[in-house]
Design a protein around this motif. Structure first.
Motif, PDB file in Angstrom:
ATOM      1  N   SER A 281      55.474 -10.015  45.644  1.00  0.00           N
ATOM      2  CA  SER A 281      56.406  -9.100  45.504  1.00  0.00           C
ATOM      3  C   SER A 281      56.358  -8.127  44.283  1.00  0.00           C
ATOM      4  O   SER A 281      55.893  -8.537  43.350  1.00  0.00           O
ATOM      5  CB  SER A 281      57.927  -9.664  45.307  1.00  0.00           C
ATOM      6  OG  SER A 281      58.853  -8.610  45.107  1.00  0.00           O
ATOM      7  N   PHE A 282      55.956  -6.703  44.666  1.00  0.00           N
ATOM      8  CA  PHE A 282      55.601  -5.724  43.363  1.00  0.00           C
ATOM      9  C   PHE A 282      56.894  -4.755  43.496  1.00  0.00           C
ATOM     10  O   PHE A 282      56.765  -3.835  43.567  1.00  0.00           O
ATOM     11  CB  PHE A 282      54.499  -5.155  44.007  1.00  0.00           C
ATOM     12  CG  PHE A 282      53.205  -6.162  44.070  1.00  0.00           C
ATOM     13  CD1 PHE A 282      52.447  -6.284  42.860  1.00  0.00           C
ATOM     14  CD2 PHE A 282      52.937  -6.812  45.017  1.00  0.00           C
ATOM     15  CE1 PHE A 282      51.310  -7.015  42.695  1.00  0.00           C
ATOM     16  CE2 PHE A 282      51.756  -7.631  45.072  1.00  0.00           C
ATOM     17  CZ  PHE A 282      50.935  -7.688  44.023  1.00  0.00           C
ATOM     18  N   LYS A 283      58.067  -5.297  42.875  1.00  0.00           N
ATOM     19  CA  LYS A 283      59.046  -4.278  42.523  1.00  0.00           C
ATOM     20  C   LYS A 283      58.774  -3.749  41.387  1.00  0.00           C
ATOM     21  O   LYS A 283      57.985  -4.273  40.246  1.00  0.00           O
ATOM     22  CB  LYS A 283      60.328  -5.096  42.371  1.00  0.00           C
ATOM     23  CG  LYS A 283      60.628  -5.902  43.638  1.00  0.00           C
ATOM     24  CD  LYS A 283      60.867  -5.034  44.527  1.00  0.00           C
ATOM     25  CE  LYS A 283      61.604  -5.603  46.071  1.00  0.00           C
ATOM     26  NZ  LYS A 283      61.697  -4.731  47.025  1.00  0.00           N
ATOM     27  N   THR A 284      58.928  -2.518  41.105  1.00  0.00           N
ATOM     28  CA  THR A 284      58.402  -1.530  39.933  1.00  0.00           C
ATOM     29  C   THR A 284      58.705  -2.222  38.665  1.00  0.00           C
ATOM     30  O   THR A 284      58.282  -2.559  37.669  1.00  0.00           O
ATOM     31  CB  THR A 284      59.074   0.002  40.064  1.00  0.00           C
ATOM     32  OG1 THR A 284      58.578   0.475  41.316  1.00  0.00           O
ATOM     33  CG2 THR A 284      58.483   0.547  38.851  1.00  0.00           C
ATOM     34  N   TYR A 287      57.242  -5.253  37.799  1.00  0.00           N
ATOM     35  CA  TYR A 287      55.759  -5.251  37.510  1.00  0.00           C
ATOM     36  C   TYR A 287      55.382  -4.996  36.200  1.00  0.00           C
ATOM     37  O   TYR A 287      54.390  -5.479  35.599  1.00  0.00           O
ATOM     38  CB  TYR A 287      55.275  -4.035  38.464  1.00  0.00           C
ATOM     39  CG  TYR A 287      53.769  -3.913  38.359  1.00  0.00           C
ATOM     40  CD1 TYR A 287      53.077  -3.285  37.419  1.00  0.00           C
ATOM     41  CD2 TYR A 287      53.106  -4.831  39.467  1.00  0.00           C
ATOM     42  CE1 TYR A 287      51.700  -2.889  37.610  1.00  0.00           C
ATOM     43  CE2 TYR A 287      51.741  -4.730  39.521  1.00  0.00           C
ATOM     44  CZ  TYR A 287      50.842  -3.750  38.358  1.00  0.00           C
ATOM     45  OH  TYR A 287      49.802  -3.678  38.556  1.00  0.00           O
ATOM     46  N   SER A 311      57.234  -8.159  52.811  1.00  0.00           N
ATOM     47  CA  SER A 311      58.233  -8.256  51.579  1.00  0.00           C
ATOM     48  C   SER A 311      58.279  -7.001  50.817  1.00  0.00           C
ATOM     49  O   SER A 311      58.997  -6.747  50.131  1.00  0.00           O
ATOM     50  CB  SER A 311      57.761  -9.278  50.751  1.00  0.00           C
ATOM     51  OG  SER A 311      56.749  -8.753  50.019  1.00  0.00           O
ATOM     52  N   TRP A 312      57.762  -5.749  51.310  1.00  0.00           N
ATOM     53  CA  TRP A 312      57.608  -4.506  50.769  1.00  0.00           C
ATOM     54  C   TRP A 312      58.944  -3.700  51.440  1.00  0.00           C
ATOM     55  O   TRP A 312      59.676  -3.744  52.545  1.00  0.00           O
ATOM     56  CB  TRP A 312      56.589  -3.529  51.160  1.00  0.00           C
ATOM     57  CG  TRP A 312      55.316  -4.072  50.308  1.00  0.00           C
ATOM     58  CD1 TRP A 312      54.956  -5.523  49.954  1.00  0.00           C
ATOM     59  CD2 TRP A 312      53.993  -3.549  50.223  1.00  0.00           C
ATOM     60  NE1 TRP A 312      53.811  -5.442  49.094  1.00  0.00           N
ATOM     61  CE2 TRP A 312      53.234  -4.272  49.620  1.00  0.00           C
ATOM     62  CE3 TRP A 312      53.744  -2.169  50.791  1.00  0.00           C
ATOM     63  CZ2 TRP A 312      52.197  -3.748  49.189  1.00  0.00           C
ATOM     64  CZ3 TRP A 312      52.505  -1.854  50.465  1.00  0.00           C
ATOM     65  CH2 TRP A 312      51.309  -2.640  49.680  1.00  0.00           C
ATOM     66  N   ARG A 313      59.701  -2.828  50.609  1.00  0.00           N
ATOM     67  CA  ARG A 313      60.665  -2.175  51.068  1.00  0.00           C
ATOM     68  C   ARG A 313      60.248  -0.874  51.879  1.00  0.00           C
ATOM     69  O   ARG A 313      59.344  -0.157  51.659  1.00  0.00           O
ATOM     70  CB  ARG A 313      61.483  -1.561  49.813  1.00  0.00           C
ATOM     71  CG  ARG A 313      62.413  -0.500  50.172  1.00  0.00           C
ATOM     72  CD  ARG A 313      63.271  -0.124  48.645  1.00  0.00           C
ATOM     73  NE  ARG A 313      62.483   0.442  48.017  1.00  0.00           N
ATOM     74  CZ  ARG A 313      61.929   1.703  47.775  1.00  0.00           C
ATOM     75  NH1 ARG A 313      62.524   2.483  48.817  1.00  0.00           N
ATOM     76  NH2 ARG A 313      61.231   2.243  46.717  1.00  0.00           N
ATOM     77  N   HIS A 343      55.020   0.856  43.172  1.00  0.00           N
ATOM     78  CA  HIS A 343      53.974  -0.422  43.662  1.00  0.00           C
ATOM     79  C   HIS A 343      54.793  -1.032  45.051  1.00  0.00           C
ATOM     80  O   HIS A 343      54.224  -2.085  45.576  1.00  0.00           O
ATOM     81  CB  HIS A 343      53.546  -1.273  42.795  1.00  0.00           C
ATOM     82  CG  HIS A 343      52.840  -1.057  41.739  1.00  0.00           C
ATOM     83  ND1 HIS A 343      53.735  -0.358  40.509  1.00  0.00           N
ATOM     84  CD2 HIS A 343      51.629  -0.883  41.307  1.00  0.00           C
ATOM     85  CE1 HIS A 343      52.605   0.166  39.611  1.00  0.00           C
ATOM     86  NE2 HIS A 343      51.497  -0.140  40.212  1.00  0.00           N
ATOM     87  N   ASP A 344      55.871  -0.534  45.306  1.00  0.00           N
ATOM     88  CA  ASP A 344      56.776  -1.574  46.272  1.00  0.00           C
ATOM     89  C   ASP A 344      56.991  -0.406  47.693  1.00  0.00           C
ATOM     90  O   ASP A 344      57.815  -0.920  48.401  1.00  0.00           O
ATOM     91  CB  ASP A 344      58.067  -1.932  45.821  1.00  0.00           C
ATOM     92  CG  ASP A 344      58.890  -0.594  45.186  1.00  0.00           C
ATOM     93  OD1 ASP A 344      58.245   0.393  44.769  1.00  0.00           O
ATOM     94  OD2 ASP A 344      60.126  -0.701  45.200  1.00  0.00           O
ATOM     95  N   TYR A 345      56.295   0.560  47.832  1.00  0.00           N
ATOM     96  CA  TYR A 345      56.247   1.305  48.876  1.00  0.00           C
ATOM     97  C   TYR A 345      55.446   0.984  50.199  1.00  0.00           C
ATOM     98  O   TYR A 345      54.652  -0.047  49.866  1.00  0.00           O
ATOM     99  CB  TYR A 345      56.240   2.745  48.910  1.00  0.00           C
ATOM    100  CG  TYR A 345      56.596   3.553  47.582  1.00  0.00           C
ATOM    101  CD1 TYR A 345      57.880   3.819  47.765  1.00  0.00           C
ATOM    102  CD2 TYR A 345      55.930   4.075  46.582  1.00  0.00           C
ATOM    103  CE1 TYR A 345      58.652   4.430  46.651  1.00  0.00           C
ATOM    104  CE2 TYR A 345      56.740   4.663  45.562  1.00  0.00           C
ATOM    105  CZ  TYR A 345      57.911   4.706  45.602  1.00  0.00           C
ATOM    106  OH  TYR A 345      58.584   5.260  44.622  1.00  0.00           O
ATOM    107  N   GLU A 346      55.884   0.968  51.342  1.00  0.00           N
ATOM    108  CA  GLU A 346      55.168   0.749  52.646  1.00  0.00           C
ATOM    109  C   GLU A 346      54.528   2.337  53.054  1.00  0.00           C
ATOM    110  O   GLU A 346      55.510   2.868  53.752  1.00  0.00           O
ATOM    111  CB  GLU A 346      55.782   0.016  53.609  1.00  0.00           C
ATOM    112  CG  GLU A 346      54.935  -0.066  55.032  1.00  0.00           C
ATOM    113  CD  GLU A 346      55.900  -0.952  55.751  1.00  0.00           C
ATOM    114  OE1 GLU A 346      55.796  -0.399  57.211  1.00  0.00           O
ATOM    115  OE2 GLU A 346      56.391  -2.136  55.642  1.00  0.00           O
TER     116      GLU A 346
END
Length: 407
Positions: A281-284, A287, A311-313, A343-346
């Protein structure tokens, strides 16, 4: 009457003289012929002696060559005293908590467990040498790893330092190498040691403790192309192997009870890391948090996030705030703990293409210095896309300043 008698005697004497003379001449002729034959035989004898001497030397040389071949064949058959080099990346290979807490005795125990595991592996190989010399190098940034272990409550500073002492003193060729605090310092050391030693025949195997880091795939792949795939062995120590490393399909081995497999478990005043891929999980905000910094210091560069897309938003907005981190999306990892980008975009395919184009417009640091870039997957530009007609080149404002950037 008397005159006739004298004449007959004289004639007889002459005949006898002639016969004697003929005998002497014949003897002399035969002697000459025999002398010539003797000289011829002497010459032939000399020639034969010379040929015999040459033949005897050739036989001796052949016997010597035969002995050398037999010696080499014996050495290949018995493979006496060959080296097994083990290279451990301390950024990802953390020794078991129980061993670390024992201090110096734990270091010696870890060295013994490692030795026993390697020898068990070698014993199963059909081409094993009769004698093995173990050489192990554990590369780490001591201050960083020490701080991480202490903050996480795995062991004390004193225990870790004594552990290192015990490990290095357990065997004459076991070493703890303290590298710099720079990014991928251990990686560079291990890659260079691999490149230098893999080609030497005295090295039976090079065991690589690098299963956590995709950054080694290019170096390993290059040596596989050079024909050394059978000399490299992957020491597996994690439940989640870096995708590009696993794709190489190297021969592998594992040693139980030697390394922490899934992060730092519970301990006194410790931070408990979840028992799963710590980079899933790479929530800003996370991170750049201290917890994520701990994870990076222990696990090194993160593996590919492709497996964690679920798991990405999902964000379909046309704009991104903050902007996507190009290092993360194009190289699958970002090593800057204070990175201000997202870092949490698709990202869509179009957005990824734009990000790629933007990265290509940024000069590679190797190209700027006039050096050949060692990375096959480098995302940055190595030459100015405008070429020799670049208008910014002449006023000194072009980003590409390398000596060959505009060729």
């Amino acid at each position: 009457m008397d005159e006739n008698i004298g004449s007959d005697l004289q004639q007889e004497w002459l005949e006898i003289h002639d016969r004697h003379e003929n005998v002497i001449l014949r003897i002399l002729e035969e002697n000459r012929v025999l002398h010539d034959k003797v000289e011829q035989l002497e010459s032939e004898k000399f020639t034969l002696q010379k040929a015999f001497s040459k033949l005897r030397q050739e036989v001796e040389d052949s016997e010597s060559a035969k002995r050398d071949l037999q010696s080499k064949l014996a050495s290949l058959t018995h493979r006496e005293e060959e080296i097994v080099l083990t290279l451990l990346d301390g950024d990802g290979y953390i020794f078991d908590r129980t061993l670390l807490c024992k201090g110096e005795s734990g270091g010696r125990e870890a060295a013994q467990i490692l030795t026993n595991g390697i020898m068990r592996y070698i014993a199963k190989q059909p081409d094993r040498p009769s004698q093995v010399v173990l050489w192990t190098m554990w590369f780490l940034s001591r201050e960083k790893l020490e701080a991480t272990l202490v903050r996480s409550g795995v062991c004390s500073q004193e225990q870790f330092r004594y552990f290192m002492k015990g490990f290095s003193s357990a065997h004459p060729l076991f070493s703890v190498v303290d590298v710099s605090d720079g990014k991928e310092a251990a990686d560079a050391k291990i890659r260079e040691h691999l490149r230098k030693f893999i080609k030497h025949r005295s090295f039976y195997r090079v065991i690589l403790g690098v299963d956590h880091d995709n950054g080694y795939d290019v170096a390993i792949s290059a040596e596989m192309t050079n024909g050394y795939a059978n000399r490299m062995v992957l020491l597996r120590a994690h439940s989640n192997i870096a995708r590009q490393i696993e794709a190489l399909q190297l021969g592998s081995m594992s040693i139980d009870d030697l390394f922490l497999v899934d992060g730092l478990g519970p301990g006194p005043s410790s931070v408990v890391l979840p028992q799963r891929d710590p980079w899933s999980s790479f929530k800003t905000r996370a991170y750049a948090s201290p917890v994520m910094e701990k994870r990076k210091s222990v696990y090194g560069s993160p593996p590919s996030p492709i497996d964690t897309l679920a798991s990405w938003r999902r964000d379909k907005a046309p704009t991104r705030d903050p902007a996507p981190c190009h290092a993360f999306y194009l190289t699958k990892r970002c090593c800057d703990k204070d990175c201000p980008y997202g870092h949490d975009y698709e990202l869509s395919e179009q957005e990824l293409q734009k990000l790629t184009q933007w990265a290509r417009a940024q000069p590679c640091s190797y190209a700027t210095e006039g050096e050949r870039c060692p990375r096959l997957d480098c995302i940055y530009g190595h030459k100015c896309s405008r070429g020799s007609d670049c208008p910014f080149r002449w006023n000194g404002t072009c980003k590409f300043t390398g000596p060959d950037s505009h060729d």
